[in-house]
Design a protein around this motif. Structure first.
Motif, PDB file in Angstrom:
ATOM      1  N   THR A  91       4.261   0.527   3.518  1.00  0.00           N
ATOM      2  CA  THR A  91       3.236   0.345   2.440  1.00  0.00           C
ATOM      3  C   THR A  91       3.025   1.566   1.699  1.00  0.00           C
ATOM      4  O   THR A  91       2.635   1.832   0.281  1.00  0.00           O
ATOM      5  CB  THR A  91       2.077  -0.682   2.696  1.00  0.00           C
ATOM      6  N   GLU A  92       3.126   2.582   2.699  1.00  0.00           N
ATOM      7  CA  GLU A  92       2.764   3.818   2.259  1.00  0.00           C
ATOM      8  C   GLU A  92       3.740   4.483   1.170  1.00  0.00           C
ATOM      9  O   GLU A  92       3.422   5.090   0.269  1.00  0.00           O
ATOM     10  CB  GLU A  92       2.632   4.985   3.407  1.00  0.00           C
ATOM     11  N   ASP A 116       4.381   3.943  -6.344  1.00  0.00           N
ATOM     12  CA  ASP A 116       3.524   3.334  -7.422  1.00  0.00           C
ATOM     13  C   ASP A 116       2.794   4.223  -8.224  1.00  0.00           C
ATOM     14  O   ASP A 116       2.603   4.609  -9.458  1.00  0.00           O
ATOM     15  CB  ASP A 116       2.664   2.291  -6.822  1.00  0.00           C
ATOM     16  N   LEU A 117       2.104   5.350  -7.401  1.00  0.00           N
ATOM     17  CA  LEU A 117       1.202   6.216  -7.893  1.00  0.00           C
ATOM     18  C   LEU A 117       2.197   7.465  -8.529  1.00  0.00           C
ATOM     19  O   LEU A 117       1.661   7.942  -9.524  1.00  0.00           O
ATOM     20  CB  LEU A 117       0.416   6.977  -6.826  1.00  0.00           C
ATOM     21  N   ILE A 177      -7.790   7.414  -4.212  1.00  0.00           N
ATOM     22  CA  ILE A 177      -6.514   7.569  -3.861  1.00  0.00           C
ATOM     23  C   ILE A 177      -6.191   7.604  -2.705  1.00  0.00           C
ATOM     24  O   ILE A 177      -5.404   7.142  -1.954  1.00  0.00           O
ATOM     25  CB  ILE A 177      -5.670   8.370  -5.052  1.00  0.00           C
ATOM     26  N   ALA A 181      -7.424   5.316   0.277  1.00  0.00           N
ATOM     27  CA  ALA A 181      -6.726   4.245   0.496  1.00  0.00           C
ATOM     28  C   ALA A 181      -5.303   4.360   1.071  1.00  0.00           C
ATOM     29  O   ALA A 181      -4.599   3.128   0.939  1.00  0.00           O
ATOM     30  CB  ALA A 181      -6.673   3.557  -1.105  1.00  0.00           C
ATOM     31  N   LEU A 182      -4.676   5.421   1.039  1.00  0.00           N
ATOM     32  CA  LEU A 182      -3.246   5.578   1.833  1.00  0.00           C
ATOM     33  C   LEU A 182      -3.335   4.790   2.833  1.00  0.00           C
ATOM     34  O   LEU A 182      -4.328   4.945   3.754  1.00  0.00           O
ATOM     35  CB  LEU A 182      -2.932   7.096   1.588  1.00  0.00           C
ATOM     36  N   PRO A 183      -2.258   3.848   3.038  1.00  0.00           N
ATOM     37  CA  PRO A 183      -2.092   3.236   4.352  1.00  0.00           C
ATOM     38  C   PRO A 183      -2.078   4.227   5.779  1.00  0.00           C
ATOM     39  O   PRO A 183      -2.617   3.812   6.596  1.00  0.00           O
ATOM     40  CB  PRO A 183      -0.919   2.498   4.319  1.00  0.00           C
ATOM     41  N   ARG A 195       3.230   2.664  -1.713  1.00  0.00           N
ATOM     42  CA  ARG A 195       1.801   3.017  -2.574  1.00  0.00           C
ATOM     43  C   ARG A 195       2.381   4.445  -3.326  1.00  0.00           C
ATOM     44  O   ARG A 195       1.896   4.563  -4.468  1.00  0.00           O
ATOM     45  CB  ARG A 195       0.654   3.138  -1.686  1.00  0.00           C
ATOM     46  N   TRP A 203       0.580  10.695  -8.943  1.00  0.00           N
ATOM     47  CA  TRP A 203       1.115  11.609  -7.895  1.00  0.00           C
ATOM     48  C   TRP A 203       2.343  12.654  -8.488  1.00  0.00           C
ATOM     49  O   TRP A 203       3.488  11.914  -8.589  1.00  0.00           O
ATOM     50  CB  TRP A 203       1.800  10.734  -6.728  1.00  0.00           C
ATOM     51  N   SER A 252      10.039   9.452   0.065  1.00  0.00           N
ATOM     52  CA  SER A 252       9.495   8.843  -1.035  1.00  0.00           C
ATOM     53  C   SER A 252       9.273   9.194  -2.492  1.00  0.00           C
ATOM     54  O   SER A 252       8.733   8.350  -3.365  1.00  0.00           O
ATOM     55  CB  SER A 252       8.070   8.457  -0.479  1.00  0.00           C
TER      56      SER A 252
END
Lengths: 96, 96, 96, 96, 96, 96, 96, 96, 96, 96
Positions: E26-27, E33-34, E67, E70-72, E30, E40, F89
């Protein structure tokens, strides 16, 4: 209110020795005057260093700032200030 | 001879609360006993910390080591020891 | 008298989540109560950290110590306390 | 946007005293002007140090950089910049 | 506005490996996505470390704080945040 | 290969201002030339500091050493060099 | 390209001793394999520490990162990576 | 016996350039002579720094001290000395 | 050859007390044996700490490494090793 | 009582070489005199540094302070003082 203050002095090598001696003389006179007033409660030398550990008892932060920055050797000092308060295990009335 | 000692206490979160309370009670009793003997000359709390600043007056290094390592909270303390001596500007007979 | 206080919180991973939430709720209520009393003058979050920068205005060192050590999250905080005073260039009456 | 800025000033001993006084005068005037504009929101003196803790409220990173590097004493300052944001427990509208 | 952010990750040894893998998945999602949103801007690995150097471009300090927190993997990260601005010698339109 | 480089500049107070200006002019020209060559990939100013954060993309360690030590302001810089690599990532083709 | 790498190992006290022995065995085999390939050019023990100083010679930053993070003891290592280059005074052909 | 030595050079800005060049020339000659003798086993430049990482192989502590303090640039060096020994995983006969 | 070694011991709180006592007993026996062999030349306690300052006199780096890593309390020690040599002002034949 | 003292000397580059030589000569004479008196019990050189590690045996803190501050090179020394005591595992009568 009580403060723990550590002062480490570094007199520049190129400061005129007479000026340095005069600064030390007035620093000593000022320190003793503040002790007589009860503002500078304790004053110890740190072994092997041109440094001291002191306890101040002042009315306000502004007063402590005024006292420290008016010390003749202040421009040549590194200072650490730590606020103290009553320790619940102290039995000495004077430790507050 | 005088020593400046700073003690910062970190009681582990998983220590049994009853044991912790008992340790603090005996620590306090021991601290007060040492103050009455004149060994633990000053004891202040550092504001905002579970820590103290203390002045010890002992006969020898061995005595100070024995006192500190026998404190009930010693296993949970970080300790800094600094030897002090008479400051030439001090006017307080008790600062030595 | 004014103090600059930085608090960094580290809640242990194995603390029961319900207890953690309850601690945070009571911490928030306590912080807001102290703000309403004028003791906790400013409170900001440090970007990217579970930490704050705060300004306290208290009557004494003992009061600040009592306030900080009674915070519900105090056992999980690293705290830095710096005494402040009036800056001669400040034009804000509230900066003292 | 809010920034926490700590400035520690070290004026070199060999700087011409008149130049130093002129720098301090213009620094003070500039600091007060920025306070009146609302850019320099808070300004406190750190007790015992030629240093301040400040809160700035600026439009952009470029603006803060321009303000700080244009301060007359900037060449003699050590500066620490920390971005702040709204704390969820703050009740003061002005803490953002 | 631009920020330089360094993140160093320390996943606790006793974290359930499946949970750890899910956090990393999920990190990564995310983070990507950012990146697609342009928040990012850059993301590099530090050689020999479970750490990255990143550049963020956000609207406000509150947005960056939201942001990051909220990072996993946020609970397992040590983070350093440094505000950046336009360098007068940069020729890259994208370095702002 | 990519490197993260932080440069902090301290121009000595007694450096001839004309020499200092000339150094800055040639530093800027050199920095822009290296950017045009694609060697100096990114260049940002650190807010409130005479410092930058940069990304270099060079062929070898010898090339990076030659570039950095040939910068006109090199004698007045403190430099930190960190090797970077592709982050799994990252979605940006240019982050490598 | 050459890298100076320092690795300090801390095997957790509660790691199963058989797993720890297996990790050390595979670490040793891997280290020797990398030495035979010429990637791990030098390997010394730091006296009194479970730590080594090593010289790596790799094709790219990605390769070094892959090698280090694949070491069996990597999760228990603290690592410092420093890029090296040819020293103009070296007479050893192998110091590059 | 083997030593890891890091040397960082800071030549004072006001040192006569001819003297500085002469010091560097004799330093280089001395370094190469010690390499030929097998005392200075390895010598690498640290990227981006006027610094080296070296491996010395000497007969005694007195010999290493004599070598280092006799280097022409010794007065301008910061030095870190770390004793090394044989690593059980090394396959290189020369790593001892 | 002489080494200055500082050892600071931190026995984990959850180590079985009997095992801890046994480790200390064997540590003491080993330390006394090494003293009788002349390898461990001096051994002093640091006041207020579970730490010692020691002087070792060994044949080689490998021997010192073997001695230190074989100490029963080694897994619980933080160690600092400093090579010493003859001081030109020493008059004591034993200080070498 | 025993003290561990580390002295690191930095003679300013602009000190008249004759004065420096005279200071070193008197420092050496004073050090040897104190050794003969039994006050300066041990004196070793730190390899690669203009520094020593020493053991002092004095009657009081005031005596140690007087000895150290009267050393001819004291103004150019950085000093660290650590109080020592008898180690329970020492077999050497002289380690106290």
């Amino acid at each position: 209110m009580l403060f723990h203050v550590e002062m480490t002095v570094s007199i520049p090598r190129d400061l005129d020795p007479e000026i340095a001696e005069e600064l030390k003389r007035t620093e000593k006179a000022r320190a003793q005057d503040l002790q007589r007033q009860g503002k500078w409660r304790h004053l110890w030398r740190v072994v092997g260093h041109y440094a001291n550990v002191s306890i101040f008892d002042v009315e306000s932060h502004d007063e402590l700032h005024a006292i420290l920055t008016a010390l003749p050797l202040f421009p040549y000092m590194e200072i650490r200030v730590t606020p103290l308060c009553r320790h619940p295990s102290s039995i000495h009335a004077s430790d507050q």
